[in-house]
Design an enzyme around this catalytic site. Structure first.
Site, short mmCIF file in Angstrom:
data_model
loop_
_atom_site.label_atom_id
_atom_site.label_comp_id
_atom_site.label_asym_id
_atom_site.label_seq_id
_atom_site.Cartn_x
_atom_site.Cartn_y
_atom_site.Cartn_z
N CYS A 95 0.74 -1.32 -0.07
CA CYS A 95 -0.02 0.03 0.02
C CYS A 95 0.78 1.41 -0.05
O CYS A 95 1.19 1.19 -0.94
CB CYS A 95 -0.93 -0.12 1.81
SG CYS A 95 -2.64 1.48 0.93
N HIS A 136 -2.56 -5.69 2.75
CA HIS A 136 -2.79 -6.12 4.00
C HIS A 136 -3.46 -6.47 4.59
O HIS A 136 -4.10 -7.63 4.24
CB HIS A 136 -2.91 -4.64 5.05
CG HIS A 136 -2.67 -3.48 4.59
ND1 HIS A 136 -1.82 -3.11 4.90
CD2 HIS A 136 -3.56 -2.41 3.57
CE1 HIS A 136 -0.82 -1.91 4.60
NE2 HIS A 136 -2.59 -1.69 3.76
N1 GLN Z 1 -1.91 6.91 1.84
C1 GLN Z 1 -2.11 5.75 0.73
C2 GLN Z 1 -3.42 6.02 1.15
O1 GLN Z 1 -4.67 6.18 0.65
C3 GLN Z 1 -2.62 4.77 1.52
C4 GLN Z 1 -2.90 3.76 2.45
C5 GLN Z 1 -1.86 2.83 3.30
O2 GLN Z 1 -1.12 2.66 3.46
N2 GLN Z 1 -3.34 1.86 3.61
O3 GLN Z 1 -3.85 5.44 -0.31
#
Ligand code: GLN
Length: 279
Positions: free
Chosen positions: A106, A207
């Site tokens: 992510c 995740h």
């Molecule tokens: N801030 C990034 C987004 O919103 C990554 C979010 C995350 O790592 N879950 O896409």
């Protein structure tokens, strides 16, 4: 002469994980990926080591086998992207060129690309290690994800996890997806792809954490990293618990309507048009 043999011997049986920004880029159970890699190495008799690579430090990055770069909200990404450009980019590129592997999830995945642009339009330049670009949208993509993967030799051929991101990632010609979403939004909620595979880098929105429920991907990363030391095969481990957790997510996914991207790709039939399944 003594030192060399000692170094070779130590080198032969160590397995080293490098954790990028453990204090800032670590959400939705990402730490579980570190534990999985270290444990699966230990269970195979390796001396498993963890190097924490926070801002400013680049110590011993040339000894790392697998780097892990976790997720983070826009605020955390804003705190790490400059350090990544100034301090981590050169040793990381050298390490990957020398056969080390990277798993990025992510927010970490986004910053290994060309840039990440927030929903407010602020752009964080990435290090361009992978040919992807990300622009956030207003709506967050949240929920379980099931991916049919194209990674050669991966059994089972599915990956399961959880996503929560506003970023929409688009792959350039040098990058290929790790698979297609069966459930969930994946890279951008439109082209049906998930993640990125380029050289020794695996990027994903999964995740959960990812590797505990996908031990086959953990072994794929370990084998890829240890290949340069002549290791072709890893001893088998009893993954019955891990794979039953994997199966549970798959079963749960069966009870869900297919991903929107998939729905949009499927010819609309009158039945589905009218009453999509309960969520
Ligand atoms: N801030 C990034 C987004 O919103 C990554 C979010 C995350 O790592 N879950 O896409």
């Amino acid at each position: 002469m003594g030192d060399l043999t000692h170094t070779v011997a130590r080198h032969k049986k160590t397995f080293t994980v490098g954790w990028l920004y453990p204090d800032l880029m670590n959400i939705y159970g990402d730490r579980g990926n570190i534990l999985t890699l270290l444990k699966r190495a230990e269970w195979r008799g390796y001396d498993a080591r963890l190097f924490e690579l926070g801002r400013g430090t680049t110590k011993k990055m040339d000894e790392v086998d697998v780097f892990f770069f976790g997720g983070g909200q826009d605020r955390e990404q804003a705190l790490v992207y400059q350090d990544l450009l100034e301090h981590k980019q050169p040793p990381l590129e050298r390490a990957v060129a020398a056969g080390a592997v990277v798993l990025a999830v992510c927010g970490g995945y986004q910053l290994l690309g060309h840039y990440y642009q927030t929903a407010e339009g602020e752009r964080f330049p990435g290090i361009g290690l992978i040919d992807v670009r990300t622009e956030a949208g207003k709506r967050r993509f949240i929920g379980d994800v099931v991916v049919d993967t194209d990674i050669v030799g991966l059994k089972p051929t599915t990956l399961v996890g959880f996503e929560n991101h506003s970023g929409r990632t688009f792959l350039g010609p040098k990058a290929k997806p790790i698979g297609r979403v069966r459930l969930g939004f994946g890279n951008n909620g439109t082209d049906g792809t998930e993640g990125c595979l380029q050289g020794g880098v695996v990027g994903t929105y999964l995740h959960g954490s990812l590797l505990p429920k996908n031990p086959h991907l953990a072994d794929y990363l370990m084998r890829s990293a240890l290949r340069r030391r002549g290791v072709d095969e890893l001893s088998r481990l009893d993954d019955s618990v891990e794979l039953s957790a994997h199966e549970r997510i798959l079963e749960r996914a069966q009870r869900r309507p297919p991903s929107r991207a998939l729905q949009e790709q499927r010819p609309r039939s009158s039945a589905t048009a009218e009453k999509p399944g309960p969520s």
